[in-house]
Design a protein around this motif. Structure first.
Motif, PDB file in Angstrom:
ATOM      1  N   GLN A  66       0.817  -1.202   0.000  1.00  0.00           N
ATOM      2  CA  GLN A  66       0.000   0.000   0.000  1.00  0.00           C
ATOM      3  C   GLN A  66       0.857   1.261   0.000  1.00  0.00           C
ATOM      4  OE1 GLN A  66      -2.276  -0.492   3.494  1.00  0.00           O
ATOM      5  NE2 GLN A  66      -3.520  -2.128   2.643  1.00  0.00           N
ATOM      6  N   GLY A  67       1.951   1.192   0.670  1.00  0.00           N
ATOM      7  CA  GLY A  67       2.772   2.383   0.825  1.00  0.00           C
ATOM      8  C   GLY A  67       3.731   2.611  -0.320  1.00  0.00           C
ATOM      9  N   ILE A 101      -8.540  -0.961  -6.535  1.00  0.00           N
ATOM     10  CA  ILE A 101      -7.131  -0.532  -6.519  1.00  0.00           C
ATOM     11  C   ILE A 101      -6.995   0.753  -5.694  1.00  0.00           C
ATOM     12  CG2 ILE A 101      -5.251   0.391  -7.960  1.00  0.00           C
ATOM     13  CD1 ILE A 101      -5.508  -2.536  -8.419  1.00  0.00           C
ATOM     14  N   TYR A 102      -7.918   1.659  -5.947  1.00  0.00           N
ATOM     15  CA  TYR A 102      -7.832   2.936  -5.244  1.00  0.00           C
ATOM     16  C   TYR A 102      -8.082   2.770  -3.749  1.00  0.00           C
ATOM     17  CZ  TYR A 102      -8.832   7.683  -3.769  1.00  0.00           C
ATOM     18  OH  TYR A 102      -8.804   8.869  -3.097  1.00  0.00           O
ATOM     19  N   SER A 103      -9.125   2.004  -3.424  1.00  0.00           N
ATOM     20  CA  SER A 103      -9.461   1.875  -2.000  1.00  0.00           C
ATOM     21  C   SER A 103      -8.352   1.164  -1.241  1.00  0.00           C
ATOM     22  CB  SER A 103     -10.806   1.174  -1.826  1.00  0.00           C
ATOM     23  OG  SER A 103     -10.741  -0.107  -2.393  1.00  0.00           O
ATOM     24  N   GLU A 104      -7.685   0.205  -1.908  1.00  0.00           N
ATOM     25  CA  GLU A 104      -6.564  -0.471  -1.250  1.00  0.00           C
ATOM     26  C   GLU A 104      -5.411   0.500  -1.032  1.00  0.00           C
ATOM     27  OE1 GLU A 104      -5.472  -3.922  -3.442  1.00  0.00           O
ATOM     28  OE2 GLU A 104      -7.191  -5.093  -2.715  1.00  0.00           O
ATOM     29  N   ALA A 105      -5.181   1.323  -2.048  1.00  0.00           N
ATOM     30  CA  ALA A 105      -4.057   2.266  -1.953  1.00  0.00           C
ATOM     31  C   ALA A 105      -4.277   3.281  -0.843  1.00  0.00           C
ATOM     32  CB  ALA A 105      -3.855   2.980  -3.284  1.00  0.00           C
ATOM     33  N   THR A 133     -11.218  12.167   1.310  1.00  0.00           N
ATOM     34  CA  THR A 133     -10.915  10.857   1.877  1.00  0.00           C
ATOM     35  C   THR A 133     -10.406  10.928   3.308  1.00  0.00           C
ATOM     36  OG1 THR A 133      -8.798  11.037   0.822  1.00  0.00           O
ATOM     37  CG2 THR A 133     -10.444   9.676  -0.261  1.00  0.00           C
ATOM     38  N   HIS A 134      -9.884  12.058   3.697  1.00  0.00           N
ATOM     39  CA  HIS A 134      -9.292  12.142   5.028  1.00  0.00           C
ATOM     40  C   HIS A 134     -10.356  12.056   6.107  1.00  0.00           C
ATOM     41  CE1 HIS A 134      -6.349  13.085   7.995  1.00  0.00           C
ATOM     42  NE2 HIS A 134      -7.061  14.110   8.437  1.00  0.00           N
TER      43      HIS A 134
END
Lengths: 424, 55
Positions: A66-67, A101-105, A133-134
């Motif tokens: 993820q990072g 993909i986005y939600s995992e990232a 998203t924050h």
């Protein structure tokens, strides 16, 4: 073989020592835990990459996946990433896959706080502005842009087409690693050109303009671990720092997010609020426009009637050449009524002294319009009223208290003129 | 009016300034909005000059 990174980076000797090793005798390394052997190994980035590709090392900890950013663009002062790019070699991706993909990232706290996130696939670029998203987990919608809209010049420049070297995993002649590496290089080149302002796009939509501005003058890095960030490949002026840990310029995600948030609140939110407020007010005003038009015409008509009445009172004096009456168009700007033209009456006496009767406006506190009668230093208001005569005289004798008022008629009007005439 | 400290003069000025700023339209009968605002500004300026003199 599964390996687990420790997220600790330091100066040391790489224990793997592949041909690509950069820390054989000392350099930047990180410690990884080899689960199977229960040993801790110090490894430099090239050796880590090499072992991932050649020796089948698999990074066990989800956080690392993820990072990790394939490409990141850091701001000019190099303290915070402005965009994270994930390269994927998947065409015709389904919306579910894109969202996954986005939600995992963005599970990663660092990535979720970077202003832009780009998922680059061979056919579509999915660009997110991560403004929401924050605070909650409602993922914002991506801006999908056709890849060739951005990359066509680069593909042409490199004589690349998607069938033979592109960016498609359908190409049979190339191994998947080199295909994706090609694609990554093209995307990196494109971002570098934006960052160095060599790529100028005209007529971009607003969100892309902002994106271009955000990464302008930034520094492009590839293969960045957002948590560890020890192995940045630096391009541009910052190249002297190649291999230096990014922690030398500590990144404070909270600060960055706060700055970003305040920017958003300061420019986006307030701008949006302002725009929406103005739109609302304008719409309301436009709805009332016919009504205000009617009121304005009625007001101008009343002023003309007033002047006609006064003229009828003064006509005998004009006939005897004691005075002359003339008119002048003046422009008045009033809230709701807008700017309009109205007549002003000028009474010029035989010695050239003047009395000016100038309309002030319709929107007057406690009255239906006002016409000021200016006689040298003295000003008497002719105030519009609801009664039959339609007007009354008013004069402010002191700053405090209600102005003195008296009826508007021929007798009082001529009395005022007589007072003025005494001074002629 | 006597003041026992500089702070009181400033506080008095601030109080009067707020009073003028928030004063009702009825105090400005037969005036247009622009004239009302100009009048309020003029009064506040006088109050400021007065407070400055006292200080």
């Amino acid at each position: 073989m599964q390996v687990m990174p420790t997220y600790i980076d330091f100066y040391g000797i790489c224990e793997i020592k592949t041909p690509k090793c950069v820390a054989m005798t000392g350099g930047h390394v990180t410690a990884v835990w080899i689960t199977q052997d229960c040993v801790l190994v110090n490894v430099c980035k090239p050796c880590l990459d090499e072992n991932i590709h050649q020796e089948g090392w698999r990074l066990e900890h989800e956080k690392v996946k993820q990072g990790f950013a394939d490409i990141a663009v850091y701001s000019e002062d190099d303290d915070a990433p402005q965009i994270i790019v994930k390269i994927r070699n998947t065409e015709d991706a389904s919306p579910e896959w894109v969202k996954k993909i986005y939600s995992e990232a963005v599970k990663d706290s660092v990535i979720s706080k970077v202003p832009y996130f780009l998922l680059a696939t061979p056919d579509i670029f999915y660009l997110w502005r991560q403004e929401n998203t924050h605070r909650d987990q409602n993922f914002p919608e991506a801006f999908p842009i056709k890849t060739k809209q951005f990359l066509e010049p680069y593909l042409k420049a490199h004589s690349i087409n998607r069938e033979n070297t592109g960016i498609s995993e359908n190409s049979e002649s190339q191994d998947p690693d080199s295909v994706i590496e090609n694609f990554k290089n093209i995307v990196r080149k494109w971002l570098t050109d934006i960052a160095t302002r060599q790529s100028v796009q005209k007529d971009l939509p607003e969100f892309l303009n902002k994106f271009y501005k955000t990464i302008a003058d930034g520094f492009v890095r590839t293969d960045v671990f957002m948590h560890l960030e020890p192995y940045a490949v630096v391009e541009g002026e910052d190249a002297s720092n190649k291999g230096m840990p990014l922690s030398a310029n500590p990144y404070n995600p909270e600060t960055e997010w706060n700055l970003y948030q305040s920017w958003m609140e300061g420019w986006e939110t307030k701008n949006w609020i302002l725009e929406s407020l103005l739109a609302q007010k304008k719409q309301k005003m436009e709805a009332e426009y016919p009504q205000w038009n009617k009121k304005r015409d009625e007001w101008i008509g009343r002023v003309n009637n007033l002047f006609t009445l006064i003229y009828s009172w003064l006509k005998p004096l004009e006939d005897n050449d004691y005075l002359k009456i003339s008119y002048k168009d003046i422009s008045i700007s009033e809230q709701s009524l807008g700017r309009y033209s109205v007549r002003e009456m000028i009474i010029t006496f035989f010695n050239n002294d003047k009395i000016e009767l100038g309309p002030v406006g319709l929107n007057i506190i406690g009255a239906r319009g006002r016409v000021d009668m200016k006689m040298g230093m003295r000003t008497i208001g002719i105030i519009g009223t609801d009664d039959d005569s339609g007007w009354m005289f008013s004069e402010r004798e002191s700053r405090l208290g209600k102005p003195k008022t008296w009826s508007f008629d021929e007798y009082n009007f001529k009395a005022i003129l007589a007072e003025f005439a005494e001074e002629l | 009016m006597k003041f026992s400290s500089y702070d009181e003069i400033v506080e008095n000025y601030m109080f009067l300034k707020t009073l003028v700023e928030e004063s009702d339209e009825t105090h400005f009968l037969y005036m247009s909005r622009e004239e009302t605002e100009a009048e309020k500004r003029a009064v506040i300026e006088e109050l400021r000059a007065d407070a400055s003199f006292k200080l």
